[in-house]
Design a protein around this motif. Structure first.
Motif, PDB file in Angstrom:
ATOM      1  N   ARG A 108     -16.101  32.394  51.364  1.00 52.31           N
ATOM      2  CA  ARG A 108     -17.232  31.218  51.204  1.00 52.31           C
ATOM      3  C   ARG A 108     -18.445  31.228  51.149  1.00 52.31           C
ATOM      4  O   ARG A 108     -18.771  32.241  52.250  1.00 52.31           O
ATOM      5  CB  ARG A 108     -16.497  29.995  51.985  1.00 52.31           C
ATOM      6  CG  ARG A 108     -16.973  28.768  51.597  1.00 52.31           C
ATOM      7  CD  ARG A 108     -17.050  27.841  51.535  1.00 52.31           C
ATOM      8  NE  ARG A 108     -15.668  27.489  51.084  1.00 52.31           N
ATOM      9  CZ  ARG A 108     -15.177  26.532  50.573  1.00 52.31           C
ATOM     10  NH1 ARG A 108     -16.018  25.771  49.491  1.00 52.31           N
ATOM     11  NH2 ARG A 108     -14.223  26.364  50.137  1.00 52.31           N
ATOM     12  N   ASN A 109     -19.063  31.255  50.064  1.00 52.68           N
ATOM     13  CA  ASN A 109     -20.369  31.630  50.013  1.00 52.68           C
ATOM     14  C   ASN A 109     -21.307  30.400  51.200  1.00 52.68           C
ATOM     15  O   ASN A 109     -21.570  29.172  50.620  1.00 52.68           O
ATOM     16  CB  ASN A 109     -21.043  31.231  48.696  1.00 52.68           C
ATOM     17  CG  ASN A 109     -22.582  31.642  48.223  1.00 52.68           C
ATOM     18  OD1 ASN A 109     -23.230  32.235  49.652  1.00 52.68           O
ATOM     19  ND2 ASN A 109     -23.394  31.981  47.385  1.00 52.68           N
ATOM     20  N   ASN A 110     -21.608  30.815  51.853  1.00 51.01           N
ATOM     21  CA  ASN A 110     -22.559  29.574  52.724  1.00 51.01           C
ATOM     22  C   ASN A 110     -23.545  30.104  52.987  1.00 51.01           C
ATOM     23  O   ASN A 110     -24.487  29.119  54.055  1.00 51.01           O
ATOM     24  CB  ASN A 110     -21.784  29.863  54.948  1.00 51.01           C
ATOM     25  CG  ASN A 110     -22.045  31.093  54.971  1.00 51.01           C
ATOM     26  OD1 ASN A 110     -22.308  31.647  54.161  1.00 51.01           O
ATOM     27  ND2 ASN A 110     -21.128  31.416  56.127  1.00 51.01           N
ATOM     28  N   GLY A 111     -24.844  30.822  52.141  1.00 52.03           N
ATOM     29  CA  GLY A 111     -26.281  31.022  52.455  1.00 52.03           C
ATOM     30  C   GLY A 111     -26.294  31.819  52.802  1.00 52.03           C
ATOM     31  O   GLY A 111     -27.426  31.925  52.262  1.00 52.03           O
ATOM     32  N   GLN A 112     -25.330  32.606  53.350  1.00 52.98           N
ATOM     33  CA  GLN A 112     -25.808  34.084  53.195  1.00 52.98           C
ATOM     34  C   GLN A 112     -25.646  35.175  53.080  1.00 52.98           C
ATOM     35  O   GLN A 112     -24.634  35.330  52.446  1.00 52.98           O
ATOM     36  CB  GLN A 112     -24.974  34.221  54.829  1.00 52.98           C
ATOM     37  CG  GLN A 112     -25.178  35.834  55.623  1.00 52.98           C
ATOM     38  CD  GLN A 112     -23.767  36.418  56.581  1.00 52.98           C
ATOM     39  OE1 GLN A 112     -23.834  35.171  57.258  1.00 52.98           O
ATOM     40  NE2 GLN A 112     -23.526  37.399  56.945  1.00 52.98           N
ATOM     41  N   PRO A 113     -26.444  35.368  51.871  1.00 48.99           N
ATOM     42  CA  PRO A 113     -26.650  35.914  51.151  1.00 48.99           C
ATOM     43  C   PRO A 113     -25.953  37.493  51.575  1.00 48.99           C
ATOM     44  O   PRO A 113     -26.148  38.029  52.278  1.00 48.99           O
ATOM     45  CB  PRO A 113     -27.118  36.349  50.479  1.00 48.99           C
ATOM     46  CG  PRO A 113     -28.862  36.236  51.683  1.00 48.99           C
ATOM     47  CD  PRO A 113     -27.519  35.366  52.347  1.00 48.99           C
ATOM     48  N   LEU A 114     -25.315  37.954  50.054  1.00 46.57           N
ATOM     49  CA  LEU A 114     -23.945  39.097  50.666  1.00 46.57           C
ATOM     50  C   LEU A 114     -24.446  39.925  49.000  1.00 46.57           C
ATOM     51  O   LEU A 114     -24.654  39.597  47.458  1.00 46.57           O
ATOM     52  CB  LEU A 114     -22.637  39.365  50.212  1.00 46.57           C
ATOM     53  CG  LEU A 114     -21.619  38.022  51.569  1.00 46.57           C
ATOM     54  CD1 LEU A 114     -20.859  38.488  51.810  1.00 46.57           C
ATOM     55  CD2 LEU A 114     -22.657  38.634  53.000  1.00 46.57           C
ATOM     56  N   ALA A 115     -24.265  41.408  49.596  1.00 39.58           N
ATOM     57  CA  ALA A 115     -25.194  42.646  48.594  1.00 39.58           C
ATOM     58  C   ALA A 115     -23.792  42.397  47.536  1.00 39.58           C
ATOM     59  O   ALA A 115     -22.723  43.533  48.134  1.00 39.58           O
ATOM     60  CB  ALA A 115     -25.957  43.632  49.374  1.00 39.58           C
TER      61      ALA A 115
END
Length: 440
Positions: A406-413
């Motif tokens: 889940r995209n919780n605001g922590q950007p993943l590359a």
């Protein structure tokens, strides 16, 4: 000019498309791939001719482009690949609107017909100026190590299309991997019609283990995954490489097709039930945690209810982490088409296929659920809605389960690896939470 490529069929076809796209770009063309609505001056359709459904899809795709040409949305259509390799004369007669037909091996001639300077169409060595155009996300690529097949399974038309096995020189393959690493690629899917036969024609012996070991030693190669092994005369040293090299994924794609000795003999597989069982046991013993992907066939001529029960029992015993299955379809020119009657009714084939996949569905659900709580490296492929979508080392692109984060605001590359704790599971996919803040 703009050239849109439509690539059908397997990943080996995709590599051919990428190579030709690279040649087109090197000669000043603008290339696109699988556009939703191709409207360039030229469309190139790379076809599949393996089974009936694939042939039908290829024909329909060609006819769709013919219609676009009639509407003035494209100017020229060219066709290449397995279908035209096998049925060239028939296709030329039936679809005259196509501007040029090319087979599986002469497709580079297409460029010569479109450029005023034929000398420009000679590809330069990989890594020394000539570049393949990746259609996959840039962090992974398919590496085709050979073409053709010397196995002659009763049902298979591929040797009729591609001819005998032909290995690529080892250094050429390693140069391609080095160049791709320099472009940012870190994950490599090694593909061939039969990869365990690699090297026999060039070096007089199986050299797949040596190739993978040298590939694993290239700096920047993070994952190597192996596809399309053959069970007979399996090169055992490959398991040592998989066990010792941390960047060789504990994953083996090995099509077994069936398990009853009756069916294996009729299929011309040159292996027995007991030998197959011993193969699986040794793989799991020598590479703890290995994930096996296989393909099975139901409804082959002469398959009895007892043969099928034996197959179901085998799947329950083997508990394949990844499994696909399909119903037999008769292919002209094959040994089975010439020698066996297609005597299993279609409704029986479908019933058997459905049952086999239900069994596998339950097995997959149990295997994935057992991973809840574990932490595994995951490579991020894309963002989809509220989730980042990634894969573990046990998952090949397009065909295997994925990990949803889940995209919780922590950007993943995209294209980076993260340690992910698995929090939930469905029948095929996993859900997870990132444990590492920085990617690696």
């Amino acid at each position: 000019m703009t050239v849109d490529f439509i690539s059908l069929g397997c990943s080996k076809n995709l590599v051919d498309s990428e190579n030709l796209m690279g040649l087109f770009e090197a000669n000043g063309f603008h290339v696109t791939h699988d556009s939703d609505d191709p409207q360039g001056e030229i469309v190139v359709v790379n076809t599949c001719g393996f089974i009936a459904d694939a042939k039908e899809e290829s024909i329909n795709t060609i006819l769709e482009q013919v219609q676009r040409k009639k509407e003035g949305r494209v100017k020229r259509i060219y066709v290449m690949g397995c279908l035209s390799e096998r049925y060239l004369a028939d296709l030329e007669a039936e679809i005259p609107e196509v501007d040029g037909w090319y087979g599986k091996f002469n497709y580079k001639e297409l460029l010569k017909s479109l450029t005023p300077n034929p000398s420009l169409t000679t590809p330069r060595p990989v890594g020394r100026g000539w570049e393949r155009v990746l259609t996959t996300p840039s962090h992974y690529a398919y590496i085709k190590i050979s073409e053709g097949c010397d196995r002659h399974c009763a049902y298979c038309a591929i040797p009729l299309i591609t001819g005998r096995h032909k290995s690529r020189p080892m250094e050429e393959i390693l140069d391609e991997v080095r160049w791709l690493v320099s472009q940012g690629t870190k994950e490599f899917q090694i593909i061939a019609q039969e990869l365990t036969y690699y090297g026999i024609d060039l070096y007089g012996e199986q050299r797949i283990a040596d190739l993978i070991e040298q590939m694993a030693d290239i700096e920047g190669v993070r994952w190597i995954r192996l596809h399309y092994a053959y069970p007979t005369h399996f090169p055992w040293d490959l398991l040592r490489v998989m066990r010792e090299k941390p960047n060789v994924c504990r994953y083996m794609d090995i099509a077994l097709q069936h398990i009853s000795d009756h069916m294996l003999s009729r299929m011309c597989r040159h292996i027995t039930k007991q030998e197959t069982i011993e193969l699986i046991e040794r793989m799991r013993r020598e590479v703890p945690g290995i994930h096996l992907r296989t393909t099975l066939m139901v409804g082959f001529p002469g398959e009895t209810d007892e043969d099928f029960r034996e197959l179901v029992d085998f799947v329950k015993w083997a508990r394949f982490e990844r499994m696909g299955a399909f119903a037999y379809s008769e292919e002209e020119g094959t040994f089975s088409a010439a020698n066996y009657a297609d005597d299993v009714p279609e409704e029986v084939k479908q019933k058997r296929l459905d049952k086999l996949m239900r069994v596998q569905q339950n097995i997959s659900a149990e295997i994935e659920a057992a991973k809840i709580g574990s932490v595994m490296p995951v490579i991020i492929d894309r963002v989809e809605g509220d989730y980042y979508i990634g894969r573990t080392e046990f998952c090949s692109p397009e065909v295997d389960p994925e990990v949803l984060i889940r995209n919780n605001g922590q950007p993943l590359a995209i294209g980076s690896l993260y340690d992910v704790r698995m929090t939930d599971a469905e029948e095929f996919d996993l859900y997870g939470e990132v444990q590492t803040i920085e990617h690696y």
